[in-house]
Design an enzyme around this catalytic site. Structure first.
Site, mmCIF file in Angstrom:
data_model
loop_
_atom_site.group_PDB
_atom_site.id
_atom_site.type_symbol
_atom_site.label_atom_id
_atom_site.label_comp_id
_atom_site.label_asym_id
_atom_site.label_seq_id
_atom_site.Cartn_x
_atom_site.Cartn_y
_atom_site.Cartn_z
ATOM 1 N N CYS A 1 0.887 -1.174 0.000
ATOM 2 C CA CYS A 1 0.000 0.000 0.000
ATOM 3 C C CYS A 1 0.917 1.214 0.000
ATOM 4 O O CYS A 1 1.064 1.892 1.019
ATOM 5 C CB CYS A 1 -0.931 -0.014 1.201
ATOM 6 S SG CYS A 1 -2.018 -1.464 1.282
ATOM 7 N N ALA A 2 1.536 1.477 -1.133
ATOM 8 C CA ALA A 2 2.775 2.250 -1.159
ATOM 9 C C ALA A 2 2.601 3.759 -1.239
ATOM 10 O O ALA A 2 3.422 4.506 -0.689
ATOM 11 C CB ALA A 2 3.634 1.790 -2.341
ATOM 12 N N ALA A 3 1.611 4.252 -1.978
ATOM 13 C CA ALA A 3 1.497 5.698 -2.195
ATOM 14 C C ALA A 3 1.247 6.430 -0.869
ATOM 15 O O ALA A 3 0.585 5.884 0.022
ATOM 16 C CB ALA A 3 0.369 5.984 -3.174
ATOM 17 N N ASP B 1 -0.592 0.375 -5.448
ATOM 18 C CA ASP B 1 -1.674 1.166 -4.865
ATOM 19 C C ASP B 1 -2.911 0.995 -5.728
ATOM 20 O O ASP B 1 -2.812 0.700 -6.923
ATOM 21 C CB ASP B 1 -1.293 2.647 -4.776
ATOM 22 C CG ASP B 1 -2.137 3.380 -3.739
ATOM 23 O OD1 ASP B 1 -1.721 3.420 -2.561
ATOM 24 O OD2 ASP B 1 -3.223 3.887 -4.088
ATOM 25 N N ASP C 1 1.792 -1.391 4.956
ATOM 26 C CA ASP C 1 1.408 -0.225 5.753
ATOM 27 C C ASP C 1 -0.080 -0.023 5.500
ATOM 28 O O ASP C 1 -0.473 0.695 4.594
ATOM 29 C CB ASP C 1 2.233 0.995 5.332
ATOM 30 C CG ASP C 1 2.007 2.185 6.250
ATOM 31 O OD1 ASP C 1 1.800 1.977 7.452
ATOM 32 O OD2 ASP C 1 2.030 3.328 5.757
ATOM 33 N N GLY D 1 6.558 7.538 0.766
ATOM 34 C CA GLY D 1 7.533 7.847 1.807
ATOM 35 C C GLY D 1 8.332 6.634 2.237
ATOM 36 O O GLY D 1 9.571 6.658 2.261
ATOM 37 N N LYS D 2 7.647 5.555 2.574
ATOM 38 C CA LYS D 2 8.345 4.350 3.019
ATOM 39 C C LYS D 2 9.019 3.646 1.840
ATOM 40 O O LYS D 2 10.065 3.011 2.003
ATOM 41 C CB LYS D 2 7.369 3.436 3.756
ATOM 42 C CG LYS D 2 6.832 4.065 5.048
ATOM 43 C CD LYS D 2 5.850 3.145 5.748
ATOM 44 C CE LYS D 2 5.334 3.792 7.021
ATOM 45 N NZ LYS D 2 4.516 5.008 6.756
ATOM 46 N N CYS E 1 -0.908 3.553 11.141
ATOM 47 C CA CYS E 1 -0.819 4.803 11.897
ATOM 48 C C CYS E 1 -1.967 4.879 12.888
ATOM 49 O O CYS E 1 -2.539 5.936 13.142
ATOM 50 C CB CYS E 1 -0.782 6.021 10.969
ATOM 51 S SG CYS E 1 -2.186 6.152 9.852
ATOM 52 N N ASP F 1 -4.974 -4.134 -6.280
ATOM 53 C CA ASP F 1 -5.574 -4.275 -4.958
ATOM 54 C C ASP F 1 -4.759 -5.301 -4.178
ATOM 55 O O ASP F 1 -4.669 -6.462 -4.585
ATOM 56 C CB ASP F 1 -7.026 -4.732 -5.095
ATOM 57 C CG ASP F 1 -7.785 -4.703 -3.776
ATOM 58 O OD1 ASP F 1 -7.147 -4.828 -2.709
ATOM 59 O OD2 ASP F 1 -9.021 -4.558 -3.811
#
Length: 466
Positions: A274-276, A298, A348, A279-280, A401, A325
């Site tokens: 779930c990259a966008a 994403d 993430d 940052g990571k 988060c 997905d």
């Protein structure tokens, strides 16, 4: 009180207040982010001080809304929520200025709010300016009431003191106890600074800080992350030296602790599920010395475009963006890498965002208890989906988060019970020494309620048995 005093522009302040009112009302009507709404409403303002006032008012009202509503409740003859929404927001705007903005004279705060009320009379069908004038003048004239008694009403006391929704205060007290609940409330109500992750493939942290000092931009190293720097005074990050050359990425200090937990090595194949916005992903590129292959997935094409822009700016050339997905990743991954060939996976996961409420005060009033179960089911599906494409012996890091139990330990515990071919590992060996106090008894990372100025993040490290 705000960290920096407000400098009012020479243009009429009422225009800024009207825009702040429009932003606050728009927040009630749709799910667009506060930053986006402010950008839209203030795009035509010629003076940056006017935009700063709009931002201060909108963020301030939403950040302190629970406290503001409590103060107003003692002055109104009827519950605040029974008033028209415009009247509610006008009262909150005036109250915020009176209680928290010393540089705005009390008379100006009242008069400008009353003027806005009069201009809204036609839309409302009646003139509410008299009520607003009376309430705000009573707020000035009458003594401040005592806070709710913490012994008799602990949740109410925390809610009013820290402007945290009452249901969340009750939840944290029940789960954590009064002391830790107060720490969580305190952390979620602080005004966050601008924290950056230095791209150490491009520049050393001390060298970048020294360059900024020479140009009159005070900043200091973060206390926990070895990659971070925090600005001593807020300013647009795009104007900072080194932005265009990719010397840094705006990212909270707690988020910077997540990618190292993968222990990704140069030459490995990594899946960021779930990259966008990247940052990571770009942090992993740094840790891998831009050698190997990272598939960044994403579901939204627009977010993938933002990831690609960040990769270009930071010089990350080993990233392959993939639209897909992560709950059912195999079909999308066939064009990027062989399923089962990944050495490392970072998930993430989308979550409630309770750990970043201080950055998104508008979200505080849109959260509810039912969201945790909805997110937990999505997180289970994501974890099940991505786990199928990791090679035996590979490592998966699950992070959010949010530090709420349903989205963290409940998800990881369920997964390990349902998949005995997986085992948990402590994150401690891959954390800097200053982060070790945030390792839980189960070996996960949790920065909930920290006093280091970090967001609330959770991360667990899982290994697929050979």
């Amino acid at each position: 009180m705000p960290a920096e005093p407000i400098q009012l522009a020479d243009t009429p302040a009422s225009s800024s207040r009207a825009m702040a009112l429009a932003v606050l009302l728009a927040c009630q009507r749709n799910d667009r982010g506060l930053d986006e709404l402010i950008e839209q409403k203030t795009a035509a303002l010629p003076d940056p001080r006017d935009r700063a006032l709009v931002m201060e008012l909108a963020y301030g009202v939403l950040r302190r809304q629970e406290t503001i509503d409590w103060r107003l409740g003692a002055l109104l003859g009827k519950p605040l929520f029974r008033l028209p929404m415009i009247v509610q927001m006008l009262l909150r705007l005036g109250t915020y200025q009176l209680l928290y903005l010393d540089r705005i004279p009390a008379r100006a705060a009242v008069d400008e709010t009353v003027t806005l009320a009069k201009s809204s009379g036609k839309h409302l069908g009646r003139d509410w300016s008299g009520l607003i004038n009376g309430v705000l003048r009573n707020l000035i004239r009458l003594p401040e009431p005592p806070l709710p008694d913490a012994a008799a009403h602990p949740a109410e006391a925390l809610s009013v003191r820290y402007a945290v929704p009452l249901w969340l205060c009750r939840r944290w007290i029940e789960r954590l106890g009064a002391e830790q609940a107060e720490a969580a409330c305190r952390a979620s109500s602080t005004i966050p600074g601008v924290t950056l992750r230095v791209n150490r493939r491009r520049v050393d942290r001390e060298a970048l800080l020294e360059r900024w000092r020479q140009e009159g931009i005070p900043a200091h190293p973060t206390s926990v992350s070895p990659s971070g720097a925090t600005l001593d005074k807020g300013q647009p990050v795009t104007s900072l030296p080194g932005f265009l050359t990719g010397d840094f990425y705006v990212e909270d200090e707690a988020a910077q602790l997540i990618p190292p937990l993968l222990d990704a090595r140069p030459g490995q194949v990594v899946f960021d599920a779930c990259a966008a916005p990247g940052g990571k992903t770009t942090h992993l590129v740094e840790l891998m010395d831009n050698r190997g292959h990272i598939v960044a997935m994403d579901r939204q094409q627009e977010r993938l475009k933002l990831l690609q822009e960040n990769c270009r700016r930071l010089g990350a050339s080993v990233v392959q963006p993939v639209l897909g997905d992560a709950r059912t990743p195999i079909a999308a991954l066939k064009q990027a890498a062989s399923p089962g060939a990944f050495d490392r996976i970072l998930l993430d996961a989308p979550c409630s965002g309770v750990g970043v409420l201080r950055r998104h005060p508008d979200a505080k009033w849109k959260k509810h208890t039912g969201m945790f179960e909805r997110h937990r089911q999505l997180q289970r599906d994501l974890l099940t989906g991505v786990s199928a494409v990791l090679r035996p012996g590979g490592v998966l890091v699950y992070s959010t988060c949010s530090t709420e139990w349903e989205e963290t330990e409940a998800v990881v515990g369920w997964f390990c019970e349902a998949h005995p071919e997986w085992t948990r590992e402590s994150v401690a060996p891959w954390l800097p020494p200053a982060a070790l106090p945030f390792v839980t008894v189960r070996g996960a990372l949790s920065t909930m309620g920290n006093d280091c100025g970090m967001d609330g993040f959770y991360a667990a490290r899982l290994r697929k048995k050979t």
